[in-house]
Motif scaffolding. Structure first.
Motif, PDB file in Angstrom:
ATOM      1  N   GLY A   1      -2.532   3.129   4.591  1.00 52.79           N
ATOM      2  CA  GLY A   1      -3.760   2.348   4.331  1.00 52.79           C
ATOM      3  C   GLY A   1      -5.016   2.192   5.446  1.00 52.79           C
ATOM      4  O   GLY A   1      -4.820   2.851   6.436  1.00 52.79           O
TER       5      GLY A   1
ATOM      6  N   PRO B   1      -4.506  12.934  -2.828  1.00 58.58           N
ATOM      7  CA  PRO B   1      -5.070  11.865  -1.865  1.00 58.58           C
ATOM      8  C   PRO B   1      -6.204  12.655  -1.017  1.00 58.58           C
ATOM      9  O   PRO B   1      -6.034  13.838  -0.767  1.00 58.58           O
ATOM     10  CB  PRO B   1      -3.920  11.644  -0.961  1.00 58.58           C
ATOM     11  CG  PRO B   1      -3.098  12.728  -1.185  1.00 58.58           C
ATOM     12  CD  PRO B   1      -2.998  13.390  -2.461  1.00 58.58           C
TER      13      PRO B   1
ATOM     14  N   PHE C   1      -7.493   8.784  -4.725  1.00 61.00           N
ATOM     15  CA  PHE C   1      -6.953   9.830  -5.500  1.00 61.00           C
ATOM     16  C   PHE C   1      -7.683  10.620  -6.444  1.00 61.00           C
ATOM     17  O   PHE C   1      -8.612   9.859  -7.119  1.00 61.00           O
ATOM     18  CB  PHE C   1      -5.726   9.340  -5.865  1.00 61.00           C
ATOM     19  CG  PHE C   1      -4.745   8.788  -5.016  1.00 61.00           C
ATOM     20  CD1 PHE C   1      -3.778   9.673  -4.399  1.00 61.00           C
ATOM     21  CD2 PHE C   1      -4.857   7.392  -4.701  1.00 61.00           C
ATOM     22  CE1 PHE C   1      -3.003   9.013  -3.382  1.00 61.00           C
ATOM     23  CE2 PHE C   1      -3.917   6.838  -3.442  1.00 61.00           C
ATOM     24  CZ  PHE C   1      -2.909   7.753  -3.160  1.00 61.00           C
TER      25      PHE C   1
ATOM     26  N   PHE D   1       0.678  -1.285  -0.118  1.00 64.75           N
ATOM     27  CA  PHE D   1       0.022  -0.230   0.030  1.00 64.75           C
ATOM     28  C   PHE D   1       0.901   1.196   0.115  1.00 64.75           C
ATOM     29  O   PHE D   1       0.534   2.188  -0.759  1.00 64.75           O
ATOM     30  CB  PHE D   1      -0.911   0.212   1.185  1.00 64.75           C
ATOM     31  CG  PHE D   1      -2.062   0.962   0.929  1.00 64.75           C
ATOM     32  CD1 PHE D   1      -3.130   0.631   0.588  1.00 64.75           C
ATOM     33  CD2 PHE D   1      -1.845   2.390   1.482  1.00 64.75           C
ATOM     34  CE1 PHE D   1      -4.322   1.617   0.429  1.00 64.75           C
ATOM     35  CE2 PHE D   1      -2.620   3.382   1.427  1.00 64.75           C
ATOM     36  CZ  PHE D   1      -3.928   3.073   0.666  1.00 64.75           C
TER      37      PHE D   1
ATOM     38  N   TYR E   1       0.810   4.098  -2.879  1.00 60.44           N
ATOM     39  CA  TYR E   1       0.294   5.575  -2.454  1.00 60.44           C
ATOM     40  C   TYR E   1       1.352   6.581  -2.821  1.00 60.44           C
ATOM     41  O   TYR E   1       1.028   7.676  -3.430  1.00 60.44           O
ATOM     42  CB  TYR E   1       0.204   5.506  -0.672  1.00 60.44           C
ATOM     43  CG  TYR E   1      -0.083   6.857  -0.313  1.00 60.44           C
ATOM     44  CD1 TYR E   1      -1.614   7.032   0.189  1.00 60.44           C
ATOM     45  CD2 TYR E   1       0.798   7.937  -0.071  1.00 60.44           C
ATOM     46  CE1 TYR E   1      -2.113   8.140   0.652  1.00 60.44           C
ATOM     47  CE2 TYR E   1       0.344   9.197   0.410  1.00 60.44           C
ATOM     48  CZ  TYR E   1      -0.995   9.438   0.575  1.00 60.44           C
ATOM     49  OH  TYR E   1      -1.492  10.559   1.131  1.00 60.44           O
ATOM     50  N   ARG E   2       2.617   6.336  -2.569  1.00 59.36           N
ATOM     51  CA  ARG E   2       3.536   7.338  -2.939  1.00 59.36           C
ATOM     52  C   ARG E   2       3.724   7.471  -4.446  1.00 59.36           C
ATOM     53  O   ARG E   2       3.789   8.558  -5.021  1.00 59.36           O
ATOM     54  CB  ARG E   2       5.101   6.897  -2.584  1.00 59.36           C
ATOM     55  CG  ARG E   2       5.274   7.068  -0.926  1.00 59.36           C
ATOM     56  CD  ARG E   2       6.698   6.554  -0.603  1.00 59.36           C
ATOM     57  NE  ARG E   2       7.332   5.479  -1.084  1.00 59.36           N
ATOM     58  CZ  ARG E   2       7.035   4.416  -0.093  1.00 59.36           C
ATOM     59  NH1 ARG E   2       6.263   4.579   0.772  1.00 59.36           N
ATOM     60  NH2 ARG E   2       7.599   3.380  -0.523  1.00 59.36           N
TER      61      ARG E   2
ATOM     62  N   GLU F   1      -7.411   4.610   0.344  1.00 59.41           N
ATOM     63  CA  GLU F   1      -7.213   5.919   0.066  1.00 59.41           C
ATOM     64  C   GLU F   1      -7.821   6.088  -1.295  1.00 59.41           C
ATOM     65  O   GLU F   1      -7.527   5.443  -2.262  1.00 59.41           O
ATOM     66  CB  GLU F   1      -5.740   6.398   0.162  1.00 59.41           C
ATOM     67  CG  GLU F   1      -5.316   7.853  -0.191  1.00 59.41           C
ATOM     68  CD  GLU F   1      -6.215   8.744   0.591  1.00 59.41           C
ATOM     69  OE1 GLU F   1      -7.263   8.801   0.670  1.00 59.41           O
ATOM     70  OE2 GLU F   1      -5.540   9.294   1.419  1.00 59.41           O
TER      71      GLU F   1
ATOM     72  N   SER G   1      -1.415   7.388   4.122  1.00 58.50           N
ATOM     73  CA  SER G   1      -0.436   6.717   3.364  1.00 58.50           C
ATOM     74  C   SER G   1      -0.128   5.171   3.801  1.00 58.50           C
ATOM     75  O   SER G   1       0.473   4.618   2.910  1.00 58.50           O
ATOM     76  CB  SER G   1       0.954   7.569   3.506  1.00 58.50           C
ATOM     77  OG  SER G   1       1.289   7.631   5.010  1.00 58.50           O
TER      78      SER G   1
ATOM     79  N   TYR H   1       1.120   7.205  -6.879  1.00 60.62           N
ATOM     80  CA  TYR H   1      -0.056   7.908  -7.196  1.00 60.62           C
ATOM     81  C   TYR H   1      -0.030   9.139  -6.684  1.00 60.62           C
ATOM     82  O   TYR H   1      -0.394  10.362  -7.572  1.00 60.62           O
ATOM     83  CB  TYR H   1      -1.500   7.268  -6.932  1.00 60.62           C
ATOM     84  CG  TYR H   1      -1.739   5.866  -7.738  1.00 60.62           C
ATOM     85  CD1 TYR H   1      -2.102   6.299  -9.084  1.00 60.62           C
ATOM     86  CD2 TYR H   1      -1.378   4.691  -7.310  1.00 60.62           C
ATOM     87  CE1 TYR H   1      -2.403   5.119  -9.882  1.00 60.62           C
ATOM     88  CE2 TYR H   1      -1.490   3.589  -8.143  1.00 60.62           C
ATOM     89  CZ  TYR H   1      -1.892   3.792  -9.471  1.00 60.62           C
ATOM     90  OH  TYR H   1      -2.057   2.629 -10.340  1.00 60.62           O
TER      91      TYR H   1
END
Length: 130
Positions: free
Chosen positions: A35, A28, A40, A13, A17-18, A38, A33, A20
């Motif tokens: 989870g 976000p 976007f 995750f 996250y980083r 999240e 970050s 996207y």
């Protein structure tokens, strides 16, 4: 009925996250970050992409516990200037696997993968030629 989002099931995750948020530059929703979820959003439009921790969903649907193999999704993002956007995201660590190249006479594309191997297509729509 309204399409709320496309949700990707991911195992790492934090890495996704980083990708996207920081590499593609999507906004976000909550800043979660680590989870397990999240959403976007791009700077324009109403469509969204969400990440969901695969292990959490496997608790609900056991069949999701297996590691995903092969390409199961293709996230498509439209940008105004494909070349400039590709330069920006490459500077932030993105690795393009294809393009930017024409796909049709009305569209140019580039492709890359997120940390889970999900394909991301970047599109630049060209004006119709008369």
């Amino acid at each position: 009925m309204e399409l709320a989002q496309v949700r990707l099931l991911v195992s790492d995750f934090a890495a996704c996250y980083r990708f996207y948020a920081e590499v593609l530059g999507l906004k976000p929703q909550s800043g979660a970050s680590e989870g397990p979820y999240e959403k976007f959003s791009p700077h324009a439009g109403s469509a969204g992409i969400a990440l969901q921790d695969r292990a959490m969903m496997a608790e609900v649907l056991g069949e999701l516990g297996d590691t995903a193999t092969g390409h199961r999704s293709l996230v498509v993002l439209r940008v105004d200037d494909l070349d400039a956007y590709c330069e920006q995201i490459a500077a932030r660590g993105a690795v393009l696997v294809h393009g930017p190249m024409p796909m049709t006479e009305r569209m140019r594309v580039a492709h890359l993968k997120d940390p889970e191997g999900n394909l991301v297509e970047l599109q630049e729509w060209l004006l119709l030629r008369t």
